[in-house]
Motif scaffolding. Sequence first.
Motif, PDB file in Angstrom:
ATOM      1  N   PHE A  85     -25.262 -25.806   4.188  1.00  0.00           N
ATOM      2  CA  PHE A  85     -26.501 -25.325   3.568  1.00  0.00           C
ATOM      3  C   PHE A  85     -26.167 -24.367   2.450  1.00  0.00           C
ATOM      4  O   PHE A  85     -25.333 -23.484   2.605  1.00  0.00           O
ATOM      5  N   GLN A  86     -26.785 -24.567   1.294  1.00  0.00           N
ATOM      6  CA  GLN A  86     -26.617 -23.624   0.192  1.00  0.00           C
ATOM      7  C   GLN A  86     -27.929 -22.895  -0.025  1.00  0.00           C
ATOM      8  O   GLN A  86     -28.937 -23.515  -0.350  1.00  0.00           O
ATOM      9  N   PRO A  87     -27.974 -21.564   0.176  1.00  0.00           N
ATOM     10  CA  PRO A  87     -29.219 -20.823   0.023  1.00  0.00           C
ATOM     11  C   PRO A  87     -29.733 -20.863  -1.406  1.00  0.00           C
ATOM     12  O   PRO A  87     -29.031 -21.217  -2.345  1.00  0.00           O
ATOM     13  N   SER A  88     -30.987 -20.448  -1.556  1.00  0.00           N
ATOM     14  CA  SER A  88     -31.573 -20.246  -2.872  1.00  0.00           C
ATOM     15  C   SER A  88     -30.786 -19.172  -3.619  1.00  0.00           C
ATOM     16  O   SER A  88     -30.140 -18.320  -3.018  1.00  0.00           O
ATOM     17  N   ARG A  89     -30.835 -19.224  -4.954  1.00  0.00           N
ATOM     18  CA  ARG A  89     -30.216 -18.162  -5.741  1.00  0.00           C
ATOM     19  C   ARG A  89     -30.930 -16.842  -5.539  1.00  0.00           C
ATOM     20  O   ARG A  89     -30.359 -15.785  -5.794  1.00  0.00           O
ATOM     21  N   ASP A  90     -32.177 -16.880  -5.115  1.00  0.00           N
ATOM     22  CA  ASP A  90     -32.881 -15.647  -4.782  1.00  0.00           C
ATOM     23  C   ASP A  90     -32.272 -15.060  -3.512  1.00  0.00           C
ATOM     24  O   ASP A  90     -31.921 -15.782  -2.576  1.00  0.00           O
ATOM     25  N   MET A  91     -32.135 -13.754  -3.489  1.00  0.00           N
ATOM     26  CA  MET A  91     -31.585 -13.078  -2.317  1.00  0.00           C
ATOM     27  C   MET A  91     -32.723 -12.727  -1.370  1.00  0.00           C
ATOM     28  O   MET A  91     -33.537 -11.840  -1.660  1.00  0.00           O
ATOM     29  N   ARG A  92     -32.785 -13.422  -0.240  1.00  0.00           N
ATOM     30  CA  ARG A  92     -33.823 -13.210   0.758  1.00  0.00           C
ATOM     31  C   ARG A  92     -33.129 -12.836   2.067  1.00  0.00           C
ATOM     32  O   ARG A  92     -32.661 -13.698   2.807  1.00  0.00           O
ATOM     33  N   LEU A  93     -33.049 -11.539   2.325  1.00  0.00           N
ATOM     34  CA  LEU A  93     -32.337 -11.020   3.485  1.00  0.00           C
ATOM     35  C   LEU A  93     -33.264 -10.933   4.693  1.00  0.00           C
ATOM     36  O   LEU A  93     -34.419 -10.514   4.573  1.00  0.00           O
ATOM     37  N   VAL A  94     -32.759 -11.335   5.849  1.00  0.00           N
ATOM     38  CA  VAL A  94     -33.548 -11.290   7.077  1.00  0.00           C
ATOM     39  C   VAL A  94     -32.731 -10.661   8.201  1.00  0.00           C
ATOM     40  O   VAL A  94     -31.500 -10.665   8.177  1.00  0.00           O
ATOM     41  N   GLN A  95     -33.442 -10.130   9.177  1.00  0.00           N
ATOM     42  CA  GLN A  95     -32.846  -9.766  10.458  1.00  0.00           C
ATOM     43  C   GLN A  95     -33.302 -10.798  11.472  1.00  0.00           C
ATOM     44  O   GLN A  95     -34.481 -11.171  11.497  1.00  0.00           O
ATOM     45  N   PHE A  96     -32.385 -11.245  12.318  1.00  0.00           N
ATOM     46  CA  PHE A  96     -32.750 -12.286  13.274  1.00  0.00           C
ATOM     47  C   PHE A  96     -31.969 -12.139  14.568  1.00  0.00           C
ATOM     48  O   PHE A  96     -30.953 -11.438  14.639  1.00  0.00           O
ATOM     49  N   GLN A  97     -32.459 -12.824  15.571  1.00  0.00           N
ATOM     50  CA  GLN A  97     -31.764 -12.962  16.851  1.00  0.00           C
ATOM     51  C   GLN A  97     -31.620 -14.440  17.156  1.00  0.00           C
ATOM     52  O   GLN A  97     -32.454 -15.257  16.748  1.00  0.00           O
ATOM     53  N   ALA A  98     -30.560 -14.784  17.881  1.00  0.00           N
ATOM     54  CA  ALA A  98     -30.343 -16.155  18.318  1.00  0.00           C
ATOM     55  C   ALA A  98     -29.739 -16.126  19.717  1.00  0.00           C
ATOM     56  O   ALA A  98     -29.014 -15.182  20.065  1.00  0.00           O
ATOM     57  N   PRO A  99     -30.024 -17.134  20.543  1.00  0.00           N
ATOM     58  CA  PRO A  99     -29.561 -17.114  21.942  1.00  0.00           C
ATOM     59  C   PRO A  99     -28.054 -16.975  22.093  1.00  0.00           C
ATOM     60  O   PRO A  99     -27.575 -16.369  23.051  1.00  0.00           O
ATOM     61  N   HIS A 100     -27.295 -17.524  21.149  1.00  0.00           N
ATOM     62  CA  HIS A 100     -25.833 -17.496  21.285  1.00  0.00           C
ATOM     63  C   HIS A 100     -25.201 -16.268  20.644  1.00  0.00           C
ATOM     64  O   HIS A 100     -23.979 -16.133  20.637  1.00  0.00           O
ATOM     65  N   LEU A 101     -26.025 -15.372  20.094  1.00  0.00           N
ATOM     66  CA  LEU A 101     -25.523 -14.171  19.447  1.00  0.00           C
ATOM     67  C   LEU A 101     -25.994 -12.931  20.196  1.00  0.00           C
ATOM     68  O   LEU A 101     -27.097 -12.916  20.738  1.00  0.00           O
ATOM     69  N   THR A 102     -25.194 -11.886  20.168  1.00  0.00           N
ATOM     70  CA  THR A 102     -25.544 -10.645  20.841  1.00  0.00           C
ATOM     71  C   THR A 102     -26.200  -9.688  19.852  1.00  0.00           C
ATOM     72  O   THR A 102     -25.616  -9.371  18.812  1.00  0.00           O
ATOM     73  N   GLY A 103     -27.411  -9.264  20.165  1.00  0.00           N
ATOM     74  CA  GLY A 103     -28.098  -8.270  19.337  1.00  0.00           C
ATOM     75  C   GLY A 103     -28.605  -8.851  18.039  1.00  0.00           C
ATOM     76  O   GLY A 103     -28.470 -10.045  17.753  1.00  0.00           O
ATOM     77  N   PRO A 104     -29.198  -8.001  17.198  1.00  0.00           N
ATOM     78  CA  PRO A 104     -29.716  -8.457  15.905  1.00  0.00           C
ATOM     79  C   PRO A 104     -28.573  -8.778  14.953  1.00  0.00           C
ATOM     80  O   PRO A 104     -27.475  -8.219  15.048  1.00  0.00           O
ATOM     81  N   HIS A 105     -28.850  -9.692  14.030  1.00  0.00           N
ATOM     82  CA  HIS A 105     -27.888 -10.058  12.997  1.00  0.00           C
ATOM     83  C   HIS A 105     -28.596 -10.090  11.653  1.00  0.00           C
ATOM     84  O   HIS A 105     -29.816 -10.213  11.572  1.00  0.00           O
ATOM     85  N   LEU A 106     -27.792  -9.996  10.602  1.00  0.00           N
ATOM     86  CA  LEU A 106     -28.301 -10.056   9.247  1.00  0.00           C
ATOM     87  C   LEU A 106     -28.039 -11.441   8.680  1.00  0.00           C
ATOM     88  O   LEU A 106     -26.961 -12.015   8.886  1.00  0.00           O
ATOM     89  N   GLY A 107     -29.035 -11.982   7.977  1.00  0.00           N
ATOM     90  CA  GLY A 107     -28.869 -13.325   7.445  1.00  0.00           C
ATOM     91  C   GLY A 107     -29.510 -13.491   6.083  1.00  0.00           C
ATOM     92  O   GLY A 107     -30.185 -12.596   5.565  1.00  0.00           O
TER      93      GLY A 107
END
Length: 314
Positions: A21-43
């Motif tokens: 996947f190649q993101p948009s050239r716009d910088m769109r930062l998110v905080q997220f959680q996922a079942p296989h990850l511990t704690g919040p992550h930046l994406g």
Amino acid sequence: MLASGGRKSLAALLQARKGLFQPSRDMRLVQFQAPHLTGPHLGLESGSGEGIINLSAFDSTLPKTMMQFLEQGEAALSVARRALTAPLPVLPRSEVTLLAPVTRPDKVVCVGMNYADHCKEQNVSVPKEPIIFSKFASSIVGPYDEIVLPPESQEVDWEVELAVVIGKKGKHIKATDAMAHVAGFTVAHDVSARDWQMRRNGRQWLLGKTFDTFCPLGPALVTRDSVADPHNLKICCRVNGEVVQSSNTNQMVFKTEELIAWISRFVTFYPGDVILTGTPPGVGVFRKPPVFLQKGDEVQCEIEGLGVLVNKVV
């Protein structure tokens, strides 16, 4: 109503990218959680929103929370920018939970009566200086979280707002330097208990504005350089699909630069601080008769280019 635009299916996107996947050239930062990850992550969010890049997978030295990321300033941003040009594995949106892009900031500063058309709706003059109040950080929830009606209020109202997120510490900031202190912009919902705001507790606004869940934010922090003009964006709110607020941020009385200069006369801004810049006309309290949120309602707050909040009322 703002046009949502067509979206390719995730399957089609992945097939086209062969699993990358190649993101948009716009910088769109998110905080997220996922079942296989511990704690919040930046994406990074794609321009069309089909997937999330885990920035930790791109560079393990990057912080995993937005607050820590913003505190690192340009050094962290430059690393994240490199991810914009790197084909990376995508986490499907169905596998992640988006959090508010900023959580537990030092302060949430709000501006009242800051849209000329909202002042006209109330038949009052535009303010001569910014009207400032606050919400507690504990009121912040994610872009798709529920808004909980408190038993203490029977008059809970909607307010879509442009939110400014501070990226650099400053005090007594000049208006000409203000944008250098902005990390980016996001969508906010300034949920308001009008009975407490307008009649209770000496008519101070704080309690009516700061019940838990009264500040949905998101879905992404769109960086300053990705927003051509924050003061010329369509802004709207829909309740159960009906457009109740529709305006443009060009109606703001005091723009971002003026607000930062004014507020920083009194307080020091820190990375992650959030400024809610006011709401346009169409709120429920000024309808005839007044209309307030009820259990089961769905509120959508949308700003052109920034995204949509979708919050169910419970």
